[in-house]
Motif scaffolding. Sequence first.
Motif, PDB file in Angstrom:
ATOM      1  N   GLU A  93       0.840  -1.181   0.000  1.00  0.00           N
ATOM      2  CA  GLU A  93       0.000   0.000   0.000  1.00  0.00           C
ATOM      3  C   GLU A  93       0.884   1.243   0.000  1.00  0.00           C
ATOM      4  N   ILE A  94       0.283   2.380  -0.323  1.00  0.00           N
ATOM      5  CA  ILE A  94       1.010   3.611  -0.067  1.00  0.00           C
ATOM      6  C   ILE A  94       1.104   3.773   1.440  1.00  0.00           C
ATOM      7  N   LYS A  95       2.020   4.582   1.895  1.00  0.00           N
ATOM      8  CA  LYS A  95       2.255   4.715   3.323  1.00  0.00           C
ATOM      9  C   LYS A  95       0.958   5.093   4.042  1.00  0.00           C
ATOM     10  N   ASN A  96       0.631   4.290   5.066  1.00  0.00           N
ATOM     11  CA  ASN A  96      -0.546   4.545   5.902  1.00  0.00           C
ATOM     12  C   ASN A  96      -1.850   4.550   5.108  1.00  0.00           C
ATOM     13  N   GLN A  97      -1.917   3.730   4.063  1.00  0.00           N
ATOM     14  CA  GLN A  97      -3.113   3.729   3.221  1.00  0.00           C
ATOM     15  C   GLN A  97      -4.364   3.339   3.991  1.00  0.00           C
ATOM     16  N   ILE A  98      -4.204   2.537   5.034  1.00  0.00           N
ATOM     17  CA  ILE A  98      -5.384   2.139   5.805  1.00  0.00           C
ATOM     18  C   ILE A  98      -6.103   3.352   6.376  1.00  0.00           C
ATOM     19  N   LEU A  99      -5.359   4.429   6.601  1.00  0.00           N
ATOM     20  CA  LEU A  99      -5.973   5.637   7.154  1.00  0.00           C
ATOM     21  C   LEU A  99      -6.853   6.335   6.117  1.00  0.00           C
ATOM     22  N   GLN A 100      -6.563   6.103   4.829  1.00  0.00           N
ATOM     23  CA  GLN A 100      -7.402   6.655   3.759  1.00  0.00           C
ATOM     24  C   GLN A 100      -8.408   5.630   3.230  1.00  0.00           C
ATOM     25  N   GLY A 101      -8.271   4.390   3.694  1.00  0.00           N
ATOM     26  CA  GLY A 101      -9.126   3.321   3.180  1.00  0.00           C
ATOM     27  C   GLY A 101     -10.516   3.305   3.777  1.00  0.00           C
ATOM     28  N   ILE A 144      -2.809  -0.806  14.403  1.00  0.00           N
ATOM     29  CA  ILE A 144      -2.068   0.069  15.313  1.00  0.00           C
ATOM     30  C   ILE A 144      -1.934   1.477  14.710  1.00  0.00           C
ATOM     31  N   LEU A 145      -1.902   1.570  13.392  1.00  0.00           N
ATOM     32  CA  LEU A 145      -1.849   2.875  12.734  1.00  0.00           C
ATOM     33  C   LEU A 145      -3.148   3.648  12.972  1.00  0.00           C
ATOM     34  N   VAL A 146      -4.272   2.934  12.955  1.00  0.00           N
ATOM     35  CA  VAL A 146      -5.568   3.569  13.216  1.00  0.00           C
ATOM     36  C   VAL A 146      -5.628   4.048  14.664  1.00  0.00           C
ATOM     37  N   ALA A 147      -5.181   3.200  15.590  1.00  0.00           N
ATOM     38  CA  ALA A 147      -5.207   3.577  17.001  1.00  0.00           C
ATOM     39  C   ALA A 147      -4.351   4.805  17.264  1.00  0.00           C
ATOM     40  N   GLN A 148      -3.210   4.878  16.599  1.00  0.00           N
ATOM     41  CA  GLN A 148      -2.330   6.035  16.773  1.00  0.00           C
ATOM     42  C   GLN A 148      -2.956   7.314  16.226  1.00  0.00           C
ATOM     43  N   ALA A 149      -3.541   7.216  15.052  1.00  0.00           N
ATOM     44  CA  ALA A 149      -4.030   8.414  14.357  1.00  0.00           C
ATOM     45  C   ALA A 149      -5.379   8.889  14.873  1.00  0.00           C
ATOM     46  N   LYS A 189     -19.787  -1.842  10.188  1.00  0.00           N
ATOM     47  CA  LYS A 189     -19.184  -1.916   8.850  1.00  0.00           C
ATOM     48  C   LYS A 189     -18.159  -3.057   8.816  1.00  0.00           C
ATOM     49  N   LEU A 190     -18.025  -3.640   7.668  1.00  0.00           N
ATOM     50  CA  LEU A 190     -16.975  -4.626   7.407  1.00  0.00           C
ATOM     51  C   LEU A 190     -15.976  -3.993   6.453  1.00  0.00           C
ATOM     52  N   LEU A 191     -14.710  -3.985   6.830  1.00  0.00           N
ATOM     53  CA  LEU A 191     -13.659  -3.421   5.981  1.00  0.00           C
ATOM     54  C   LEU A 191     -12.711  -4.538   5.580  1.00  0.00           C
ATOM     55  N   ILE A 192     -12.650  -4.815   4.288  1.00  0.00           N
ATOM     56  CA  ILE A 192     -11.792  -5.888   3.755  1.00  0.00           C
ATOM     57  C   ILE A 192     -10.581  -5.259   3.087  1.00  0.00           C
ATOM     58  N   GLY A 193      -9.401  -5.633   3.534  1.00  0.00           N
ATOM     59  CA  GLY A 193      -8.164  -5.189   2.898  1.00  0.00           C
ATOM     60  C   GLY A 193      -7.519  -6.354   2.181  1.00  0.00           C
ATOM     61  N   ALA A 238     -22.736 -14.176   2.390  1.00  0.00           N
ATOM     62  CA  ALA A 238     -22.676 -14.245   3.849  1.00  0.00           C
ATOM     63  C   ALA A 238     -23.386 -13.066   4.507  1.00  0.00           C
ATOM     64  N   GLY A 239     -24.132 -12.287   3.715  1.00  0.00           N
ATOM     65  CA  GLY A 239     -24.933 -11.228   4.301  1.00  0.00           C
ATOM     66  C   GLY A 239     -24.295  -9.861   4.338  1.00  0.00           C
ATOM     67  N   TRP A 240     -23.294  -9.624   3.491  1.00  0.00           N
ATOM     68  CA  TRP A 240     -22.629  -8.319   3.439  1.00  0.00           C
ATOM     69  C   TRP A 240     -22.698  -7.772   2.023  1.00  0.00           C
ATOM     70  N   LYS A 241     -22.996  -6.492   1.906  1.00  0.00           N
ATOM     71  CA  LYS A 241     -23.092  -5.845   0.600  1.00  0.00           C
ATOM     72  C   LYS A 241     -22.019  -4.776   0.466  1.00  0.00           C
ATOM     73  N   PHE A 242     -21.263  -4.822  -0.646  1.00  0.00           N
ATOM     74  CA  PHE A 242     -20.238  -3.809  -0.910  1.00  0.00           C
ATOM     75  C   PHE A 242     -20.894  -2.436  -1.124  1.00  0.00           C
ATOM     76  N   VAL A 243     -20.330  -1.422  -0.492  1.00  0.00           N
ATOM     77  CA  VAL A 243     -20.821  -0.055  -0.716  1.00  0.00           C
ATOM     78  C   VAL A 243     -19.725   0.896  -1.178  1.00  0.00           C
ATOM     79  N   GLU A 244     -18.453   0.509  -1.012  1.00  0.00           N
ATOM     80  CA  GLU A 244     -17.368   1.398  -1.425  1.00  0.00           C
ATOM     81  C   GLU A 244     -16.079   0.608  -1.594  1.00  0.00           C
ATOM     82  N   VAL A 245     -15.333   0.940  -2.633  1.00  0.00           N
ATOM     83  CA  VAL A 245     -14.003   0.382  -2.860  1.00  0.00           C
ATOM     84  C   VAL A 245     -13.032   1.542  -3.017  1.00  0.00           C
ATOM     85  N   ARG A 246     -11.989   1.576  -2.215  1.00  0.00           N
ATOM     86  CA  ARG A 246     -10.991   2.634  -2.300  1.00  0.00           C
ATOM     87  C   ARG A 246      -9.646   2.034  -2.702  1.00  0.00           C
ATOM     88  N   ARG A 247      -9.091   2.560  -3.788  1.00  0.00           N
ATOM     89  CA  ARG A 247      -7.770   2.160  -4.256  1.00  0.00           C
ATOM     90  C   ARG A 247      -6.904   3.408  -4.401  1.00  0.00           C
TER      91      ARG A 247
END
Length: 536
Positions: free
Chosen positions: A307-315, A339-344, A437-441, A513-522
Amino acid sequence: MTFTTLRALHAAIGTAIDDIERVYRERTPNDPIEFPSLDEPYYYAAQHRPEEELAEALKGDPAVAAASKRIVAACGQLATTVNKPWYGLMEDVQAGQFSAAIRFLEAANIVEILREAGPEGLHVREIYRLVLDLRANSKTATTADTVPLTPAHLSHILRLLATGHYLREVKPDIFANNRPSSYIDSGKTVAQLREAPEKKYNDTDGVAAFVALTGDEALKFISCLTEWALPDKRSLRRTDVNFDYRAPPPEALPAAQTTEGQVARYGAPFNLALNTQLGYFPWLELPENEDRFVRFGHAMTGTRQWEIKNQILQGFSWEDLPQGSVLVDVGGGIGAQSILVAQAHPHIHVVVEDREQVVSTAQSAWGPQYAELFDSGRMSWRPRDFFQPWPALTLPALGPIAAPSVFLLRLVLHDWRDEDCRKILSQLRGAAGPETKLLIGDMLLPNACADEAAYEGADGSAVTFPFVTKESPLLPNLGVANIHGYLIDIMMMGMFDAKERTEDEMAALALSAGWKFVEVRRTPGSMWAYTTAVPV
C-alpha cells in the motif's frame, strides 16, 4: 501495426517520465530535486537530509505512483515484444535462481554488512569472513567447517544480484548496496546481529522478514505446484490433508497410507513440499518452527509495502466514527495495520483477535515503542477462533460492547477457500449491529483482457479503476507493473489452496454471507483495495 504499438509504448514511457518530473519540479520550484538514483541506498531506519526524505516521499505521490506504474507496464510489454523469445523464456523459467539469491542475501546479513562498509563497498573475501562470523552465534547454524560456501561461490551469487540491479559491483569482486538492496535492510548493526541474531526482525518495517519467509517456505512449496495440481503417483506419499487451521497436534493424526496404484492427494503444494498433514499455521506453531513463527508476525508488518504509506488511514472514513468506537481487527496478528488507526484516531479503541499463540506474543513483539498506547487500554488483544460465533466483548474503558463499529479483515480472506471465507464472514454478520461496517483489505485482481467492464460500469459510470484508457496499448491491469498481485494469488494457492479474488468474486462471496459492498478505495493503478461492506 507492431511498429505503431512499439512507438505508442515508447511514447507512454516518455509521457509518464514528464508527469513524474512535473511533480518533483512543482514541489521544489526554487531548488529542484532529482528522482532517487538506482545506485544510492536509502535505509529506512537511517537519518536523511530533508531533500532525500522529500525525494523518497514523492515516490508515493498518487500522480508519481500512477506514472511509475505506466512506465513499468510499458517497459515490460516493450521488452517482451522485442526480446528473443528464448531469452525471455529462460529469464522467466529460471527466476527461481534469482529468488534464491535474494533470500541468500537476506539470510547472510549481507545488506547490513554492506551498509556499514559504505559506498566504496567491500571485497568478497571480507564479506565472506563477516558472513561466517555472524553465523557463529546462530542457534540453528552448523559449524564453519561444514559450510560449503566459498568466496568464489559468494562472488557468483552477488554478481547475479548486481546484474539484476540488486547490488553494485564497484570493482571486480567488490560489492556495495544500491537502492533495491537497501530496501531489505533490517536497520540492525553488525554488532547487534552478532549479539542477538534472533532479534533481527524486531522493531523493523518487516521487509526483511517477508523476504525471508517468501524465499524460505514459499519458494519451496511453490516449486511443487505442478506435482500438486497434476498428481503423479510415483512421487506422492500421503493422503488427504486435514486442512482445518485448528488441526490436532501431529501425534493425534492417523498414519497416512496409500496402496499401490492409488493417487495420493495433498491439501496444498505446501503440504507436499514440507511433507506435512498440518495446515500452514499449525505447522508454524510446531516447536521446531519457532523462528519461522516469530518471523511470520514481522513479515505481516512488511505487507504494508503493498500500500502507499498509511493507506489504511485513507481506506475508510475513521474520522466519522463517534467517540468510543471499537475496531475489531480479525486475524490481525500483532496488529501491524490497526495500530496505525489507534495512533491516528484517539477516539477509536482497537481489539486485535487471533490465535492464542499469536496474541500471547503480540505486544512484546512491538517492544517499548507503543507502551503508552497499550497501557491506556486503547489497543488490546484477545484469542479467538473466527470460525466460531463472535464472543461478547467488554473493554475496561467502555464496558460491554454489543457490536463493534468496524470489523477489519486484512489479508485474511486470501488465506482461505470460498467455503471457509463464507463461514468467517457469516460469524461476523451474526455479530454485526445495524451500523457495523466490514472493511476488507485485500488485492482485487482485474482481468488481463480488455473488455467494457474494465473501463466503465453497467450504468455508464467509471469503475474503481481504469488503470489505462481504451486507446492505450497497455494491458487494462497494467501487466507486469501489477504482476505482484497475481504472484501473491498463486502464492496463496501454494500455501492454502486459496486465492486472491476479482472484485466480482469478492462481492459475490461477501453477499453470500450477508454483506453488501458499498465502497471500494484504491490508490491509482494499485491492485490493493480497502472495501467497505454493510449488513444486508
